[in-house]
Design a protein around this motif. Structure first.
Motif, mmCIF file in Angstrom:
data_model
loop_
_atom_site.group_PDB
_atom_site.id
_atom_site.type_symbol
_atom_site.label_atom_id
_atom_site.label_comp_id
_atom_site.label_asym_id
_atom_site.label_seq_id
_atom_site.Cartn_x
_atom_site.Cartn_y
_atom_site.Cartn_z
ATOM 1 N N ALA A 24 24.919 7.088 -0.463
ATOM 2 C CA ALA A 24 24.927 8.476 0.021
ATOM 3 C C ALA A 24 25.849 8.628 1.223
ATOM 4 C CB ALA A 24 23.500 8.908 0.373
ATOM 5 N N ILE A 25 25.797 7.650 2.134
ATOM 6 C CA ILE A 25 26.672 7.694 3.309
ATOM 7 C C ILE A 25 28.130 7.556 2.882
ATOM 8 C CG2 ILE A 25 27.257 6.553 5.489
ATOM 9 C CD1 ILE A 25 24.333 5.580 5.596
ATOM 10 N N GLY A 26 28.397 6.589 2.007
ATOM 11 C CA GLY A 26 29.764 6.372 1.542
ATOM 12 C C GLY A 26 30.317 7.565 0.779
ATOM 13 N N ASN A 70 31.873 22.369 -3.517
ATOM 14 C CA ASN A 70 33.003 22.532 -2.592
ATOM 15 C C ASN A 70 34.270 23.023 -3.273
ATOM 16 O OD1 ASN A 70 31.555 21.683 -0.321
ATOM 17 N ND2 ASN A 70 31.975 19.531 -0.736
ATOM 18 N N TYR A 71 34.514 22.542 -4.504
ATOM 19 C CA TYR A 71 35.800 22.810 -5.135
ATOM 20 C C TYR A 71 35.692 23.543 -6.464
ATOM 21 C CZ TYR A 71 36.331 18.811 -2.021
ATOM 22 O OH TYR A 71 36.245 17.962 -0.954
ATOM 23 N N ILE A 117 33.895 12.237 0.289
ATOM 24 C CA ILE A 117 34.141 13.669 0.095
ATOM 25 C C ILE A 117 34.892 14.250 1.294
ATOM 26 C CG2 ILE A 117 33.018 15.928 -0.036
ATOM 27 C CD1 ILE A 117 33.023 14.518 -2.674
ATOM 28 N N PHE A 118 34.548 13.788 2.501
ATOM 29 C CA PHE A 118 35.270 14.241 3.699
ATOM 30 C C PHE A 118 36.746 13.849 3.606
ATOM 31 C CE2 PHE A 118 36.914 13.361 7.969
ATOM 32 C CZ PHE A 118 36.708 14.602 8.583
ATOM 33 N N THR A 119 36.986 12.604 3.179
ATOM 34 C CA THR A 119 38.369 12.140 3.001
ATOM 35 C C THR A 119 39.076 12.929 1.912
ATOM 36 O OG1 THR A 119 37.659 9.907 3.652
ATOM 37 C CG2 THR A 119 39.796 10.107 2.560
ATOM 38 N N PHE A 120 38.359 13.167 0.804
ATOM 39 C CA PHE A 120 38.905 13.952 -0.304
ATOM 40 C C PHE A 120 39.297 15.352 0.181
ATOM 41 C CE2 PHE A 120 38.915 16.520 -4.100
ATOM 42 C CZ PHE A 120 39.273 15.671 -5.131
ATOM 43 N N SER A 121 38.419 15.980 0.962
ATOM 44 C CA SER A 121 38.679 17.331 1.469
ATOM 45 C C SER A 121 39.894 17.357 2.384
ATOM 46 C CB SER A 121 37.454 17.856 2.219
ATOM 47 O OG SER A 121 36.321 17.912 1.376
ATOM 48 N N TYR A 122 40.037 16.313 3.207
ATOM 49 C CA TYR A 122 41.175 16.272 4.130
ATOM 50 C C TYR A 122 42.497 16.230 3.367
ATOM 51 C CZ TYR A 122 44.613 14.377 7.366
ATOM 52 O OH TYR A 122 45.759 14.172 8.092
ATOM 53 N N PHE A 150 31.943 5.512 -1.407
ATOM 54 C CA PHE A 150 33.239 6.007 -0.922
ATOM 55 C C PHE A 150 34.270 6.029 -2.048
ATOM 56 C CE2 PHE A 150 37.427 5.455 1.001
ATOM 57 C CZ PHE A 150 37.421 6.455 1.961
ATOM 58 N N ILE A 151 34.321 4.932 -2.811
ATOM 59 C CA ILE A 151 35.282 4.853 -3.918
ATOM 60 C C ILE A 151 34.939 5.855 -5.014
ATOM 61 C CG2 ILE A 151 36.124 3.354 -5.768
ATOM 62 C CD1 ILE A 151 35.853 1.009 -3.859
ATOM 63 N N ALA A 152 33.637 6.036 -5.294
ATOM 64 C CA ALA A 152 33.218 6.967 -6.350
ATOM 65 C C ALA A 152 33.611 8.396 -6.021
ATOM 66 C CB ALA A 152 31.705 6.866 -6.560
ATOM 67 N N ALA A 153 33.492 8.782 -4.759
ATOM 68 C CA ALA A 153 33.794 10.159 -4.360
ATOM 69 C C ALA A 153 35.271 10.478 -4.511
ATOM 70 C CB ALA A 153 33.355 10.394 -2.917
ATOM 71 N N ILE A 154 36.127 9.523 -4.249
ATOM 72 C CA ILE A 154 37.568 9.769 -4.288
ATOM 73 C C ILE A 154 38.134 9.582 -5.685
ATOM 74 C CG2 ILE A 154 39.811 8.925 -3.457
ATOM 75 C CD1 ILE A 154 38.529 8.340 -0.806
ATOM 76 N N MET A 155 37.596 8.615 -6.448
ATOM 77 C CA MET A 155 38.195 8.246 -7.728
ATOM 78 C C MET A 155 37.389 8.679 -8.938
ATOM 79 S SD MET A 155 39.526 4.415 -6.706
ATOM 80 C CE MET A 155 40.346 4.199 -8.278
#
Length: 359
Positions: free
Chosen positions: A91-93, A236-237, A98-103, A186-191
């Motif tokens: 959940a933290i990752g 968000n998107y 998602i924050f990185t994705f949004s940026y 973290f990887i799941a959110a971006i990829m």
């Protein structure tokens, strides 16, 4: 016959998506690895924008993970306590991802980031799989038996706050699964991938879980991570397209069943080398498509939305007017398909056993 995806706003061939998702599902069932790191690039190659490909494949992974996890639940091969610790980190990752994705989406670089991430990840995974599979083939030919150490300790095993996990019979620091979950989330959110290619080996070699509990617990974790990724991307998107998700889920679930049956009958050591070569080839194709290919934006996208049927118009209006509830509906839709697939599979398995007993 092409169909128009109302959310991604591109035309796709549903037969191509069904066939590709089934092929990736077969590979997933055969080799025991998630197919997200292959299916998302395939969707991009079919003309779906990377941001939409990531989100919808995450929703597909949710459905297939629910299906697989339900099967393991019925077999009692899950460690819920360990899984929940990994989910906390996940959940933290995911939030950080998602924050990185949004940026990067905000500065217009998200497509490049996704392409680069896949290029490097596939290169690493493909190389490691190829080296491992070629080594196994060589050892099998020479009849070499390698003795492995029972316990290998890393820095992560020295972390404080140890806890007992009765199901896995482990006494482990709670930070070990949390750190692993953070990386996977973290990887799941971006990829848009489940992260099984990281989670499964980490659970076996770092956490030291019993092998029989690893697949079910991995799928259990992937459910929660995929739920968070799906909801945040949708809210968000507005990037979840239920029509695309339906096609992906149907193909993937059928393919996974075929792959698992094939895996029980054939030796996959030689096929792993072919799988590794395929992964490397996809990574090279992404690199070429990102840096060398000429892109004609008019070939796959349309600036004018065609006349939509009732279902497509409903999806578009639902997503635009009620993004929160649309995100929840996307999650429930995937869960329903996954549970239904698991019970259908169990029904046919029991029916087959009964027919064999009668004969």
């Amino acid at each position: 016959m092409d169909v128009f995806l109302p959310i991604a706003q591109v035309f796709v061939n549903p037969i191509e998506i069904l066939i590709l998702s089934a092929i990736v599902g077969v590979l997933s069932g055969l080799f025991g690895v998630g197919g997200g790191f292959l299916m998302t690039p395939f969707l991009i190659f079919l003309g779906i924008p990377p941001a939409y490909a990531v989100a919808n494949e995450a929703n597909n992974i949710l459905a297939t993970s629910v299906s697989g996890s339900t099967t393991h639940y019925l077999k009692n091969t899950l460690d819920y306590k360990m899984g929940l610790m990994i989910v906390i980190g996940g959940a933290i990752g995911t939030s950080l991802g998602i924050f990185t994705f949004s940026y990067f989406k905000g500065i217009g670089k998200i497509d490049t980031v996704i392409s680069l991430a896949y290029m490097y990840i596939l290169a690493i995974i493909g190389s490691l799989m190829l080296v491992e599979s070629l080594g196994e083939i060589d050892k099998a030919k020479r009849n070499i038996l390698v003795k492995k150490k029972l316990h290998v300790h890393y820095w992560i095993h020295g972390l404080p706050l140890r806890m007992r996990f009765p199901k896995s019979k482990l006494y482990e620091s709670i930070f070990t699964p949390i750190v692993i979950g953070l990386v996977v989330g973290f990887i799941a959110a971006i990829m848009g991938i489940g992260g099984a290619f990281i989670l499964v080996p980490a659970m076996i070699y770092i956490i030291k879980m019993p092998t029989k509990l690893v697949p079910g617990t991995s799928l259990f974790v992937t459910i929660f991570v995929s739920v968070i990724v799906t909801f945040l991307h949708s809210f968000n998107y507005g990037s979840i397209d239920l029509l695309l998700v339906f096609l992906l889920v149907i193909g993937s679930i059928i393919g996974v069943q075929i792959g698992q049956k094939l895996g029980e009958k054939i030796d996959s050591s030689g096929l792993r080398a072919l799988m590794a070569i395929l992964i490397l080839a996809v990574g090279i194709a992404i690199a070429y498509d990102s840096f060398f290919a000429d892109h004609d934006t008019n070939s796959t996208t349309t600036s004018v939305i065609p006349d939509l049927n009732f279902f497509s118009q409903f999806i578009l209006d639902f997503s635009n007017e009620m993004p929160f509830f649309y995100g929840l509906f996307s999650i429930m839709f995937a869960i329903f398909l996954g549970v239904a697939a698991a019970f259908i599979r169990r029904f046919f398995s029991n029916f087959k056993k009964q027919m064999l007993m009668k004969s």
